[in-house]
Write a protein that holds these residues in place. Sequence first.
Motif, PDB file in Angstrom:
ATOM      1  N   PRO A  56      64.249  30.771  54.568  1.00  9.31           N
ATOM      2  CA  PRO A  56      63.173  29.775  54.501  1.00  9.31           C
ATOM      3  C   PRO A  56      62.634  29.400  55.882  1.00  9.31           C
ATOM      4  CG  PRO A  56      65.295  28.843  53.814  1.00  9.31           C
ATOM      5  CD  PRO A  56      65.535  30.284  54.094  1.00  9.31           C
ATOM      6  N   VAL A  57      61.347  29.199  55.913  1.00  4.13           N
ATOM      7  CA  VAL A  57      60.687  28.733  57.141  1.00  4.13           C
ATOM      8  C   VAL A  57      60.955  27.238  57.275  1.00  4.13           C
ATOM      9  CG1 VAL A  57      58.390  28.206  58.053  1.00  4.13           C
ATOM     10  CG2 VAL A  57      58.887  30.492  57.153  1.00  4.13           C
ATOM     11  N   GLU A  58      61.136  26.778  58.517  1.00  4.39           N
ATOM     12  CA  GLU A  58      61.340  25.335  58.737  1.00  4.39           C
ATOM     13  C   GLU A  58      60.050  24.651  59.173  1.00  4.39           C
ATOM     14  OE1 GLU A  58      64.965  24.328  61.167  1.00  4.39           O
ATOM     15  OE2 GLU A  58      64.957  26.500  61.349  1.00  4.39           O
ATOM     16  N   ILE A  59      59.369  25.299  60.106  1.00  2.00           N
ATOM     17  CA  ILE A  59      58.272  24.619  60.795  1.00  2.00           C
ATOM     18  C   ILE A  59      57.047  25.527  60.868  1.00  2.00           C
ATOM     19  CG2 ILE A  59      57.573  23.575  63.010  1.00  2.00           C
ATOM     20  CD1 ILE A  59      60.588  23.163  63.557  1.00  2.00           C
ATOM     21  N   GLY A  60      55.883  24.962  60.599  1.00  2.97           N
ATOM     22  CA  GLY A  60      54.630  25.688  60.779  1.00  2.97           C
ATOM     23  C   GLY A  60      53.951  25.234  62.064  1.00  2.97           C
ATOM     24  N   LEU A 108      45.056  26.573  51.414  1.00  8.74           N
ATOM     25  CA  LEU A 108      45.930  27.662  50.965  1.00  8.74           C
ATOM     26  C   LEU A 108      47.007  27.997  52.014  1.00  8.74           C
ATOM     27  CD1 LEU A 108      46.658  29.758  48.795  1.00  8.74           C
ATOM     28  CD2 LEU A 108      44.992  31.295  49.861  1.00  8.74           C
ATOM     29  N   PRO A 109      46.632  28.200  53.288  1.00  8.12           N
ATOM     30  CA  PRO A 109      47.688  28.490  54.276  1.00  8.12           C
ATOM     31  C   PRO A 109      48.775  27.404  54.324  1.00  8.12           C
ATOM     32  CG  PRO A 109      45.546  28.965  55.219  1.00  8.12           C
ATOM     33  CD  PRO A 109      45.286  28.316  53.888  1.00  8.12           C
ATOM     34  N   LEU A 110      48.383  26.145  54.188  1.00  6.29           N
ATOM     35  CA  LEU A 110      49.396  25.083  54.251  1.00  6.29           C
ATOM     36  C   LEU A 110      50.226  25.038  52.966  1.00  6.29           C
ATOM     37  CD1 LEU A 110      47.515  22.257  56.179  1.00  6.29           C
ATOM     38  CD2 LEU A 110      48.934  24.122  57.050  1.00  6.29           C
ATOM     39  N   GLU A 111      49.617  25.377  51.855  1.00 11.28           N
ATOM     40  CA  GLU A 111      50.397  25.490  50.618  1.00 11.28           C
ATOM     41  C   GLU A 111      51.415  26.631  50.742  1.00 11.28           C
ATOM     42  OE1 GLU A 111      47.432  23.898  47.057  1.00 11.28           O
ATOM     43  OE2 GLU A 111      47.622  26.048  47.405  1.00 11.28           O
ATOM     44  N   LEU A 155      52.771  27.666  53.530  1.00  9.69           N
ATOM     45  CA  LEU A 155      53.844  27.155  54.396  1.00  9.69           C
ATOM     46  C   LEU A 155      54.856  26.364  53.573  1.00  9.69           C
ATOM     47  CD1 LEU A 155      55.158  26.405  57.136  1.00  9.69           C
ATOM     48  CD2 LEU A 155      53.515  24.503  57.288  1.00  9.69           C
ATOM     49  N   LYS A 156      54.352  25.515  52.732  1.00 13.09           N
ATOM     50  CA  LYS A 156      55.221  24.695  51.884  1.00 13.09           C
ATOM     51  C   LYS A 156      56.031  25.597  50.941  1.00 13.09           C
ATOM     52  CE  LYS A 156      56.211  20.773  49.626  1.00 13.09           C
ATOM     53  NZ  LYS A 156      56.766  19.569  50.106  1.00 13.09           N
ATOM     54  N   ALA A 157      55.370  26.601  50.360  1.00 16.19           N
ATOM     55  CA  ALA A 157      56.054  27.495  49.419  1.00 16.19           C
ATOM     56  C   ALA A 157      57.138  28.316  50.113  1.00 16.19           C
ATOM     57  CB  ALA A 157      55.040  28.422  48.744  1.00 16.19           C
ATOM     58  N   LEU A 158      56.966  28.554  51.428  1.00 15.29           N
ATOM     59  CA  LEU A 158      57.963  29.311  52.180  1.00 15.29           C
ATOM     60  C   LEU A 158      59.142  28.437  52.604  1.00 15.29           C
ATOM     61  CD1 LEU A 158      55.578  31.429  54.477  1.00 15.29           C
ATOM     62  CD2 LEU A 158      57.054  32.324  52.653  1.00 15.29           C
ATOM     63  N   GLY A 159      59.054  27.150  52.307  1.00  9.59           N
ATOM     64  CA  GLY A 159      60.158  26.242  52.645  1.00  9.59           C
ATOM     65  C   GLY A 159      59.822  25.249  53.747  1.00  9.59           C
ATOM     66  N   GLY A 160      58.628  25.381  54.331  1.00  9.94           N
ATOM     67  CA  GLY A 160      58.252  24.544  55.485  1.00  9.94           C
ATOM     68  C   GLY A 160      58.338  23.055  55.176  1.00  9.94           C
ATOM     69  N   ARG A 161      58.819  22.302  56.151  1.00  6.09           N
ATOM     70  CA  ARG A 161      58.924  20.844  56.000  1.00  6.09           C
ATOM     71  C   ARG A 161      58.125  20.108  57.062  1.00  6.09           C
ATOM     72  NH1 ARG A 161      63.836  20.126  53.032  1.00  6.09           N
ATOM     73  NH2 ARG A 161      64.029  17.997  53.758  1.00  6.09           N
ATOM     74  N   GLN A 162      57.867  20.798  58.173  1.00  4.52           N
ATOM     75  CA  GLN A 162      57.146  20.162  59.277  1.00  4.52           C
ATOM     76  C   GLN A 162      55.985  21.056  59.711  1.00  4.52           C
ATOM     77  OE1 GLN A 162      60.249  19.672  62.260  1.00  4.52           O
ATOM     78  NE2 GLN A 162      60.476  17.536  61.676  1.00  4.52           N
ATOM     79  N   LEU A 163      54.951  20.406  60.219  1.00  5.75           N
ATOM     80  CA  LEU A 163      53.769  21.132  60.694  1.00  5.75           C
ATOM     81  C   LEU A 163      53.354  20.561  62.044  1.00  5.75           C
ATOM     82  CD1 LEU A 163      51.391  23.104  60.110  1.00  5.75           C
ATOM     83  CD2 LEU A 163      50.194  21.154  59.081  1.00  5.75           C
ATOM     84  N   ILE A 216      45.521  15.596  56.848  1.00  4.10           N
ATOM     85  CA  ILE A 216      45.392  15.034  55.496  1.00  4.10           C
ATOM     86  C   ILE A 216      46.043  15.966  54.472  1.00  4.10           C
ATOM     87  CG2 ILE A 216      43.733  14.386  53.691  1.00  4.10           C
ATOM     88  CD1 ILE A 216      41.776  13.628  56.033  1.00  4.10           C
ATOM     89  N   LEU A 217      45.759  17.260  54.587  1.00 10.05           N
ATOM     90  CA  LEU A 217      46.343  18.224  53.641  1.00 10.05           C
ATOM     91  C   LEU A 217      47.862  18.261  53.756  1.00 10.05           C
ATOM     92  CD1 LEU A 217      43.752  21.115  54.055  1.00 10.05           C
ATOM     93  CD2 LEU A 217      44.239  19.888  51.918  1.00 10.05           C
ATOM     94  N   ALA A 218      48.353  18.192  54.992  1.00 10.15           N
ATOM     95  CA  ALA A 218      49.807  18.221  55.189  1.00 10.15           C
ATOM     96  C   ALA A 218      50.462  17.034  54.499  1.00 10.15           C
ATOM     97  CB  ALA A 218      50.140  18.218  56.686  1.00 10.15           C
TER      98      ALA A 218
END
Length: 266
Positions: free
Chosen positions: A20-24, A93-96, A98-106, A213-215
């Motif tokens: 899983p990705v942690e950070i974008g 879509l890119p931020l979604e 990120l979330k789907a890959l496990g991302g929690r922080q941006l 806002i999206l994040a």
Amino acid sequence: MSRNAEDLAALIRTRAGDAPVEIGLVLGSGLGHLAEAVDGVAIPYDDLPGFPHAGVSGHNPKLVIGDLEGRRVAVFGGRAHYYESGRGDAMRLPLEVLKALGGRQLLLTNAAGSLRADMPPGELMLLSDHINFSGLNPLIGEPTDARFVPMGDAHDPEMRAGLKAAAEALGIALHEGVYAWYSGPSFETPAEIRAIRILGSDAVGMSTVPEVILARFLGLKVAAVSTITNMAAGLSDEAISHEHTKAMAPLGAAKLEKILRSWLKG
Ligand code: HPA
């Protein structure tokens, strides 16, 4: 989360692995170099249906998934701006994904104009808050009640404290201030800059706010750093241009990279 985002995340995992990705990290104009520092797999946006074409020069339209300072990151080498398409949700879509890959922080980066004499080109500003001066919103049309996103602490206090501490330990000045979003793509007039100065802005730019806002909508913690590339319109004799932005961004980029690496190391 859209079906499309889940499908893209699955596609990305087949190339970059399941961890899983942690950070974008979203890289702004002239900051694309950091994508090269990641030990991982690069996927051109063109291979990811629905990703922006990132048609702004100075951006590097690829997603890099891999390790940076021991953290699993997803680096977005280019962003879509509202002014390219008239769509405020161009980065949804890119931020979604990120979330789907496990991302929690941006962590968002951008190039910005300064409204403060003590923050000349080459300086860095951590966004303490923002003003959505465009009046646009990436959640217009979102049908669920999730669209009523609280923005009271949109710029995450813990991430900001971590970035400040990293900068301080390195002896690098990291200013803090309020970023105002004008839609662009034309630069602002001197009167527009005076107006947002009165309203409490410290820097101005054409991005980032829709992504914050999206994040928050997606439940990602978010912080943003501006690289100051110019004094805003009317505040200096220097001509403002995109060429100038690209030429000046690397001045702050090297310092920003040091701060980001140190923050990631934790
Ligand atoms: N205005 C808007 N966007 C910018 C600027 C500016 O002065 N500099 C870099 N991006």
